[in-house]
Design a protein around this motif. Structure first.
Motif, PDB file in Angstrom:
ATOM      1  N   LYS A  21       2.277  27.074  30.633  1.00 25.93           N
ATOM      2  CA  LYS A  21       3.722  27.176  30.462  1.00 25.93           C
ATOM      3  C   LYS A  21       4.044  27.839  29.131  1.00 25.93           C
ATOM      4  O   LYS A  21       3.306  27.694  28.149  1.00 25.93           O
ATOM      5  CB  LYS A  21       4.390  25.803  30.545  1.00 25.93           C
ATOM      6  CG  LYS A  21       3.994  24.826  29.455  1.00 25.93           C
ATOM      7  CD  LYS A  21       4.685  23.481  29.645  1.00 25.93           C
ATOM      8  CE  LYS A  21       4.229  22.476  28.593  1.00 25.93           C
ATOM      9  NZ  LYS A  21       4.878  21.142  28.783  1.00 25.93           N
ATOM     10  N   ILE A  22       5.120  28.606  29.146  1.00 23.83           N
ATOM     11  CA  ILE A  22       5.647  29.240  27.940  1.00 23.83           C
ATOM     12  C   ILE A  22       6.872  28.454  27.510  1.00 23.83           C
ATOM     13  O   ILE A  22       7.730  28.113  28.341  1.00 23.83           O
ATOM     14  CB  ILE A  22       6.031  30.706  28.193  1.00 23.83           C
ATOM     15  CG1 ILE A  22       4.806  31.503  28.652  1.00 23.83           C
ATOM     16  CG2 ILE A  22       6.623  31.337  26.946  1.00 23.83           C
ATOM     17  CD1 ILE A  22       5.145  32.929  29.051  1.00 23.83           C
ATOM     18  N   VAL A  23       6.969  28.141  26.227  1.00 26.68           N
ATOM     19  CA  VAL A  23       8.101  27.388  25.696  1.00 26.68           C
ATOM     20  C   VAL A  23       8.730  28.185  24.556  1.00 26.68           C
ATOM     21  O   VAL A  23       8.035  28.593  23.618  1.00 26.68           O
ATOM     22  CB  VAL A  23       7.665  25.997  25.194  1.00 26.68           C
ATOM     23  CG1 VAL A  23       8.867  25.242  24.614  1.00 26.68           C
ATOM     24  CG2 VAL A  23       7.021  25.194  26.313  1.00 26.68           C
ATOM     25  N   PHE A  24      10.024  28.435  24.655  1.00 24.76           N
ATOM     26  CA  PHE A  24      10.772  29.115  23.598  1.00 24.76           C
ATOM     27  C   PHE A  24      11.519  28.071  22.777  1.00 24.76           C
ATOM     28  O   PHE A  24      12.130  27.156  23.336  1.00 24.76           O
ATOM     29  CB  PHE A  24      11.782  30.105  24.182  1.00 24.76           C
ATOM     30  CG  PHE A  24      11.172  31.172  25.037  1.00 24.76           C
ATOM     31  CD1 PHE A  24      10.677  32.330  24.467  1.00 24.76           C
ATOM     32  CD2 PHE A  24      11.085  31.021  26.414  1.00 24.76           C
ATOM     33  CE1 PHE A  24      10.108  33.319  25.253  1.00 24.76           C
ATOM     34  CE2 PHE A  24      10.525  32.001  27.204  1.00 24.76           C
ATOM     35  CZ  PHE A  24      10.035  33.160  26.614  1.00 24.76           C
ATOM     36  N   THR A  25      11.488  28.220  21.465  1.00 22.37           N
ATOM     37  CA  THR A  25      12.186  27.278  20.598  1.00 22.37           C
ATOM     38  C   THR A  25      13.501  27.879  20.117  1.00 22.37           C
ATOM     39  O   THR A  25      13.637  29.100  19.991  1.00 22.37           O
ATOM     40  CB  THR A  25      11.332  26.897  19.381  1.00 22.37           C
ATOM     41  OG1 THR A  25      11.021  28.079  18.624  1.00 22.37           O
ATOM     42  CG2 THR A  25      10.034  26.250  19.823  1.00 22.37           C
ATOM     43  N   ILE A  26      14.454  27.019  19.850  1.00 15.89           N
ATOM     44  CA  ILE A  26      15.753  27.417  19.320  1.00 15.89           C
ATOM     45  C   ILE A  26      15.915  26.789  17.946  1.00 15.89           C
ATOM     46  O   ILE A  26      15.690  25.579  17.778  1.00 15.89           O
ATOM     47  CB  ILE A  26      16.898  26.975  20.252  1.00 15.89           C
ATOM     48  CG1 ILE A  26      16.842  27.760  21.562  1.00 15.89           C
ATOM     49  CG2 ILE A  26      18.251  27.165  19.590  1.00 15.89           C
ATOM     50  CD1 ILE A  26      17.971  27.438  22.516  1.00 15.89           C
ATOM     51  N   PRO A  27      16.296  27.564  16.932  1.00 14.29           N
ATOM     52  CA  PRO A  27      16.491  26.983  15.598  1.00 14.29           C
ATOM     53  C   PRO A  27      17.524  25.860  15.633  1.00 14.29           C
ATOM     54  O   PRO A  27      18.510  25.914  16.370  1.00 14.29           O
ATOM     55  CB  PRO A  27      16.977  28.170  14.765  1.00 14.29           C
ATOM     56  CG  PRO A  27      16.500  29.381  15.508  1.00 14.29           C
ATOM     57  CD  PRO A  27      16.534  29.008  16.951  1.00 14.29           C
ATOM     58  N   SER A  28      17.282  24.836  14.816  1.00 13.94           N
ATOM     59  CA  SER A  28      18.192  23.690  14.790  1.00 13.94           C
ATOM     60  C   SER A  28      19.454  23.967  13.993  1.00 13.94           C
ATOM     61  O   SER A  28      20.429  23.228  14.084  1.00 13.94           O
ATOM     62  CB  SER A  28      17.467  22.476  14.198  1.00 13.94           C
ATOM     63  OG  SER A  28      16.999  22.767  12.887  1.00 13.94           O
ATOM     64  N   GLY A  29      19.451  25.017  13.209  1.00 18.21           N
ATOM     65  CA  GLY A  29      20.612  25.371  12.398  1.00 18.21           C
ATOM     66  C   GLY A  29      20.380  26.686  11.709  1.00 18.21           C
ATOM     67  O   GLY A  29      19.306  27.296  11.840  1.00 18.21           O
ATOM     68  N   ASN A  30      21.354  27.137  10.937  1.00 21.46           N
ATOM     69  CA  ASN A  30      21.237  28.453  10.305  1.00 21.46           C
ATOM     70  C   ASN A  30      20.130  28.498   9.271  1.00 21.46           C
ATOM     71  O   ASN A  30      19.587  29.561   8.987  1.00 21.46           O
ATOM     72  CB  ASN A  30      22.570  28.849   9.672  1.00 21.46           C
ATOM     73  CG  ASN A  30      22.611  30.315   9.269  1.00 21.46           C
ATOM     74  OD1 ASN A  30      22.297  31.186  10.083  1.00 21.46           O
ATOM     75  ND2 ASN A  30      22.970  30.594   8.031  1.00 21.46           N
ATOM     76  N   GLU A  31      19.787  27.349   8.688  1.00 19.72           N
ATOM     77  CA  GLU A  31      18.739  27.330   7.673  1.00 19.72           C
ATOM     78  C   GLU A  31      17.349  27.204   8.279  1.00 19.72           C
ATOM     79  O   GLU A  31      16.365  27.318   7.560  1.00 19.72           O
ATOM     80  CB  GLU A  31      18.989  26.170   6.695  1.00 19.72           C
ATOM     81  CG  GLU A  31      20.291  26.285   5.926  1.00 19.72           C
ATOM     82  CD  GLU A  31      20.381  27.582   5.142  1.00 19.72           C
ATOM     83  OE1 GLU A  31      19.363  27.976   4.525  1.00 19.72           O
ATOM     84  OE2 GLU A  31      21.452  28.201   5.138  1.00 19.72           O
ATOM     85  N   ASP A  32      17.263  26.950   9.571  1.00 16.59           N
ATOM     86  CA  ASP A  32      15.979  26.811  10.247  1.00 16.59           C
ATOM     87  C   ASP A  32      15.459  28.197  10.596  1.00 16.59           C
ATOM     88  O   ASP A  32      16.069  28.934  11.360  1.00 16.59           O
ATOM     89  CB  ASP A  32      16.152  25.971  11.513  1.00 16.59           C
ATOM     90  CG  ASP A  32      14.825  25.676  12.205  1.00 16.59           C
ATOM     91  OD1 ASP A  32      13.780  26.140  11.713  1.00 16.59           O
ATOM     92  OD2 ASP A  32      14.844  24.991  13.249  1.00 16.59           O
TER      93      ASP A  32
END
Length: 307
Positions: free
Chosen positions: A60-71
């Motif tokens: 499986k491929i998993v894409f991450t999303i930043p938790s905020g602008n500083e991430d």
């Protein structure tokens, strides 16, 4: 493994831990990552010193999303936009037996495939030609032509010494925030301290984005061809690798976003910008040839004309 995107990506987020691959035991793999901004395709390849995908196994491929602008983890577009949180961010798949005879990108020859593009489209006296005597004018009061931004694309030596550098990478003037000539670690903003040409990384090469600012020429425009010594057309281009995924030409909206981060004129700059004439612009195939050349190490050679 190829992943296509409809937006230009922030290069520094592609190479970070933004795309994960897990095997059936939920063990994370560490693929090599390459990104081509012409096609907006990310290539995940075999790690150099470990086993890659096994036939007939689940992954499986998993894409991450930043938790905020500083991430700074997770994929971002050039304007720091993230993936839509509502989008599918886990893709499961089974591997098949490795296909035989799958073609890879052909080797791009600098003299045949790349230098003719630079010479035909980028080497006018007021652009990136070799400096030399010219008719005195308000632009050249000393009677000597000076290449724009000091960048010479007319000769192999000019490309090597002003775009790639000797023993180091040159930082593009428009991307540099200070008086330094060496690139720093990738910044949070797109294009910050980006080399003009970063050998092995098309995604981190300022020149490629300057070329992407110009919309493609009308259909049917012939490609740039190396000239013979007598001035007649010579060897046709050998490059032009097309990845085995469909992709769209960069949209006008995305090109406008790119212009917010790439100051100055597009390349090549038209003789009469108000006319809307696009005949001197590079075709998508020509920009792809330059991108492949950079990805393959941006090797330059001394180029003799064809007999």
């Amino acid at each position: 493994m190829l992943l296509a995107f409809d937006r230009l990506l922030l290069p520094s987020t592609v190479v970070r831990q933004s795309i994960y691959i897990f095997d059936g035991f939920n063990v994370a793999l560490s693929p090599t990552v390459q990104y081509d901004p012409v096609t907006r395709v990310v290539t995940l390849g075999s790690p150099r010193q470990s086993e890659w995908l096994k036939p007939g196994q689940p992954y499986k491929i998993v894409f991450t999303i930043p938790s905020g602008n500083e991430d700074n983890n997770g994929l971002r577009a050039i304007d720091r936009a993230t993936l839509d949180p509502a989008s599918e961010r886990v893709i499961g798949f089974f591997t098949d037996s490795a296909p035989t005879g799958t073609p890879g990108p052909p080797r791009v020859d600098f003299c045949t495939d790349v230098l003719p593009i630079f010479q035909q489209h980028c080497s006018a006296g007021q652009c990136h030609g070799e400096p030399g005597p010219t008719t005195p004018s308000s632009r050249f009061p000393d009677g000597q032509s000076h290449p724009a931004a000091g960048l010479v694309l007319e000769t192999p030596g000019g490309v090597l010494s002003t775009a790639i550098g000797i023993g180091t990478r040159r930082v593009a003037i428009g991307s540099n925030t200070g008086p330094r000539t060496l690139p720093q670690s990738p910044g949070r903003m797109f294009g910050l301290d980006m080399p003009i040409v970063d050998p092995g990384s098309a995604a981190n090469s300022w020149l490629l984005y300057k070329l992407l600012l110009a919309p493609p020429p009308p259909p049917g425009t012939p490609p740039s061809v190396r000239r013979k010594c007598d001035g007649s057309p010579g060897t046709p281009p050998q490059g032009g690798y097309q990845p085995p995924v469909s992709y769209a030409v960069l949209s006008d909206a995305e090109r406008a976003r790119l212009a917010d981060f790439i100051p100055g004129n597009r390349m090549p700059y038209p003789p009469d910008p108000a006319s809307g004439d696009r005949r001197e612009n590079l075709t998508v195939g020509e920009v792809q040839r330059i991108s492949t050349w950079i990805a393959q190490g941006a090797v330059t050679n001394e180029c003799a004309c064809e007999p």
